[in-house]
Design an enzyme around this catalytic site. Structure first.
Site, mmCIF file in Angstrom:
data_model
loop_
_atom_site.group_PDB
_atom_site.id
_atom_site.type_symbol
_atom_site.label_atom_id
_atom_site.label_comp_id
_atom_site.label_asym_id
_atom_site.label_seq_id
_atom_site.Cartn_x
_atom_site.Cartn_y
_atom_site.Cartn_z
ATOM 1 N N ARG A 79 -20.183 50.283 107.337
ATOM 2 C CA ARG A 79 -19.104 50.744 106.460
ATOM 3 C C ARG A 79 -17.932 51.326 107.259
ATOM 4 O O ARG A 79 -16.789 51.292 106.804
ATOM 5 C CB ARG A 79 -19.618 51.783 105.465
ATOM 6 C CG ARG A 79 -20.408 51.195 104.295
ATOM 7 C CD ARG A 79 -20.650 52.245 103.238
ATOM 8 N NE ARG A 79 -21.188 51.664 102.007
ATOM 9 C CZ ARG A 79 -21.219 52.311 100.851
ATOM 10 N NH1 ARG A 79 -20.747 53.538 100.756
ATOM 11 N NH2 ARG A 79 -21.716 51.727 99.769
ATOM 12 N N ILE A 141 -13.246 47.809 102.818
ATOM 13 C CA ILE A 141 -12.376 48.976 102.952
ATOM 14 C C ILE A 141 -11.524 48.849 104.216
ATOM 15 O O ILE A 141 -10.295 48.887 104.173
ATOM 16 C CB ILE A 141 -13.198 50.283 102.998
ATOM 17 C CG1 ILE A 141 -14.071 50.399 101.738
ATOM 18 C CG2 ILE A 141 -12.261 51.484 103.142
ATOM 19 C CD1 ILE A 141 -13.294 50.410 100.439
ATOM 20 N N LYS A 152 2.731 45.647 107.030
ATOM 21 C CA LYS A 152 3.842 46.606 107.026
ATOM 22 C C LYS A 152 4.606 46.524 108.342
ATOM 23 O O LYS A 152 5.845 46.622 108.375
ATOM 24 C CB LYS A 152 3.312 48.017 106.796
ATOM 25 C CG LYS A 152 4.403 49.086 106.930
ATOM 26 C CD LYS A 152 3.869 50.483 106.652
ATOM 27 C CE LYS A 152 4.974 51.533 106.818
ATOM 28 N NZ LYS A 152 4.539 52.892 106.468
ATOM 29 N N HIS A 290 -7.901 20.278 66.272
ATOM 30 C CA HIS A 290 -6.915 21.327 66.039
ATOM 31 C C HIS A 290 -7.570 22.711 66.008
ATOM 32 O O HIS A 290 -7.304 23.519 65.119
ATOM 33 C CB HIS A 290 -6.142 21.068 64.755
ATOM 34 C CG HIS A 290 -5.367 19.783 64.782
ATOM 35 N ND1 HIS A 290 -4.376 19.522 65.712
ATOM 36 C CD2 HIS A 290 -5.467 18.665 64.034
ATOM 37 C CE1 HIS A 290 -3.884 18.314 65.513
ATOM 38 N NE2 HIS A 290 -4.528 17.763 64.504
ATOM 39 N N GLU A 347 -10.821 12.215 72.343
ATOM 40 C CA GLU A 347 -9.840 12.658 73.334
ATOM 41 C C GLU A 347 -10.501 13.221 74.586
ATOM 42 O O GLU A 347 -10.131 12.889 75.715
ATOM 43 C CB GLU A 347 -8.927 13.730 72.725
ATOM 44 C CG GLU A 347 -7.968 13.218 71.676
ATOM 45 C CD GLU A 347 -6.683 12.678 72.289
ATOM 46 O OE1 GLU A 347 -6.572 12.651 73.532
ATOM 47 O OE2 GLU A 347 -5.794 12.283 71.514
ATOM 48 N N ASP A 489 -15.409 34.274 42.221
ATOM 49 C CA ASP A 489 -14.994 32.895 41.961
ATOM 50 C C ASP A 489 -15.412 31.955 43.093
ATOM 51 O O ASP A 489 -15.776 30.795 42.851
ATOM 52 C CB ASP A 489 -13.484 32.814 41.726
ATOM 53 C CG ASP A 489 -12.664 33.545 42.788
ATOM 54 O OD1 ASP A 489 -13.264 34.112 43.717
ATOM 55 O OD2 ASP A 489 -11.418 33.554 42.658
ATOM 56 N N ARG A 531 -19.058 41.140 60.030
ATOM 57 C CA ARG A 531 -18.263 39.947 59.782
ATOM 58 C C ARG A 531 -17.901 39.263 61.104
ATOM 59 O O ARG A 531 -18.015 39.852 62.185
ATOM 60 C CB ARG A 531 -17.000 40.285 59.000
ATOM 61 C CG ARG A 531 -15.899 40.923 59.814
ATOM 62 C CD ARG A 531 -14.678 41.230 58.968
ATOM 63 N NE ARG A 531 -13.565 41.695 59.793
ATOM 64 C CZ ARG A 531 -12.478 42.275 59.324
ATOM 65 N NH1 ARG A 531 -12.353 42.485 58.016
ATOM 66 N NH2 ARG A 531 -11.515 42.660 60.135
#
Length: 535
Positions: A79, A141, A152, A290, A347, A489, A531
């Site tokens: 590290r 790192i 830079k 579509h 397609e 309905d 839902r």
């Protein structure tokens, strides 16, 4: 806070910078030895770390270990290696300034004119399926710190982050050094490299299922690279392109095996088809037109060729709309399935893989676009949608793998609880409705959709459309609705068509009317409490 300022008159001109000392530390060893040979041949001192140093040394080229520069051994399992003034002063010293040159002499530190660094394979590790600490250990790192410091200081240092730049660097070494223009271009690439790397790390930390109550990120960065410019967008007057997201594993990463170039609409429909097909655990096929399914099905029980069976059953839902559609399969496409498509204008077809014989047959349909999913394909954990002036972010709507056990908790509000195949059909319909644009009504029978009503501005019209498309097949079918019925309905249309069971979220102020109507007709009805709108 503003950085230090200097009188411009103090700077000495440095255009071509000879390379006398190079710092080399790479995880990608591609062409490393060719570079090392050129450096050693030009008398350049090579300073290196860990496995990079070993590779160069084993090839017979002289190399200085970075620990001899820092006076400190590599530690903490690697590290800490290069995070030291002995390294970074050599990277950041601006030798256009006599004061910097003097300070290096006082400190006994030599400058670097070339830095060759590429970073730990973080993206590749994530793509392999690794998790937790295995991924964290691939967060570099020291590498980004060296890259940014060198970039830079491009006035003095050439920073190389990819083996693709080695030939130009080798040529520069042989012709006296790197030019200012060359170093500036390399610096731009370097900053883009670390920016992309940091975005990938940030994305990994942000992704995954959010814990309850956890906030969405305060800042969101999405990095994508243009894959291809498309002929046009949704319409011929709209310009369009497809971009691949860094770390993505989806439709944008699929390999096109044949056919015309993909269009904007092809990509949209193919992505929608994947959503529908891969919700199913059994071999399944979805046909989309579509952005809406016109047929979804799983294979028939005991089918000799399960994926071909699933395609036939999906196509039978709405053969008229399937003309010119986009097909997704969640299993390898077989020769038999390809034969089914011989007389059907399609397609795009997309799948995890294709039998060689199927591809041979597809080659006779030269315009058919055949896409193979990447081996690491997976659904994205988050959904992003652009809106004017910003974007929307949400957790992706996904079904749990154990949807069957979840269905046991559905609330039975009318009729008798079905068993066996009838319950399996209800679960199938509930899954299928998730991929249908709201208001979604799906009629299903025997593991296949027989009628789909979608994209309507009221639910009763979706019911009528689904029943109309199903025709006689509506009788005895089961129904899934992506949201509650605001009035009775819609269910009346379904009951008149002879459906046997309905699964819906519930939650309407008129639920009791719908429940009473279901009981009157002897129809089973479940409430899920959840839902699945899809806009």
């Amino acid at each position: 806070m503003a950085g230090p300022s200097h009188d411009p008159s103090l700077y000495r001109h440095r255009d071509t910078v000879p390379v006398r000392r190079a710092l080399v530390s790479v995880s990608d060893k591609t062409d490393l030895l060719a570079l090392a040979e050129a450096l050693a041949g030009a008398g350049v001192e090579i300073v290196s770390t860990g496995s990079t140093a070993s590779t160069i040394r084993d090839a017979g080229y002289p190399v200085t270990d970075v620990s001899s520069v820092t006076g400190f051994p590599e530690s903490l399992d690697g590290r800490v290696k290069t995070l030291h003034p002995g390294v970074h002063a050599g990277l950041l010293a601006d030798l256009r300034l006599e004061s910097h040159e003097r300070q290096l002499d006082e400190l006994g530190i030599s400058p670097f004119e070339l830095v060759v660094v590429n970073l730990y394979p973080f993206v590749e590790t994530v793509a392999s399926g690794a998790e937790g600490d295995a991924v964290v250990e691939q967060i570099d790192i020291g590498g980004p710190a060296m890259v940014r410091a060198s970039a830079k200081n491009y006035a003095n240092v050439a920073i190389v982050v990819s083996p693709e730049s080695y030939p130009a660097i080798i040529e520069a070494i042989g012709t006296g050094g790197t030019t200012l223009a060359q170093r500036k271009e390399l610096a731009a690439r370097a900053f883009a490299h670390t920016a992309n790397y940091d975005r990938a790390v940030a994305t990994w930390f942000a992704e995954g299922t959010l814990a309850e109550g956890e906030e969405l990120p305060a800042h969101l960065t999405i990095k994508a690279e243009r894959l291809a410019t498309l002929r046009y967008g949704e319409n011929a007057h709209q310009r369009a392109a497809i971009y691949t997201r860094v770390g993505g594993h989806g439709i944008a990463q699929a390999t096109q095996l044949q056919g015309k170039e993909m269009s904007y609409n092809n990509y949209v429909d193919a992505d929608a088809a994947l959503r529908a097909a891969f919700d199913m655990v059994k071999p399944a096929v979805a046909i989309v037109k579509h952005a809406n399914p016109c047929g979804i099905a799983v294979s028939a029980p005991n089918a000799l060729d399960p994926i071909a069976s699933a395609h036939v059953r999906a196509h039978e839902c709405d053969p008229v709309s399937a003309f010119g559609g986009v097909i997704a399969a969640n299993r390898t496409v077989t020769l038999k399935m390809a034969e089914n498509l011989r007389e059907i204008f399609t397609e795009v077809i997309i799948a995890p893989d294709f039998e060689p014989e199927a591809l041979e047959l597809f080659r006779l349909k030269k315009n058919l676009r055949v896409l193979q999913l990447p081996a690491d394909w997976k659904e994205e954990p988050m959904d992003v949608r652009l809106v004017s002036g910003g974007l929307l972010l949400q957790e992706a709507d996904r079904f749990p793998q154990d949807i069957e056990s979840v269905a046991k908790d559905w609330e039975l509000v009318a009729g008798e609880r079905p068993e066996g195949e009838d319950m399996t059909n209800l679960i199938f319909a509930w899954k299928a409705c998730r991929s249908v644009k709201s208001n979604a009504i799906v009629l299903a029978k025997n593991g296949a959709t027989v009628g789909i009503g979608m994209g309507q501005v009221n639910r009763v019209d979706s019911c009528r459309l689904a029943v109309e498309r199903a025709g006689d097949r509506a009788r005895g079918s089961v129904v899934a609705s992506d949201a509650f019925f605001p009035f009775s309905d819609g269910p009346q249309v379904l009951f008149d068509a002879g459906v046997s069971a309905i699964v819906q979220p519930g939650g309407s102020v008129r639920d009791e009317e719908t429940i009473a109507l279901a009981r009157e007709h002897g129809v089973t009805m479940f409430f899920t409490g959840e839902r699945h709108f899809y806009h």
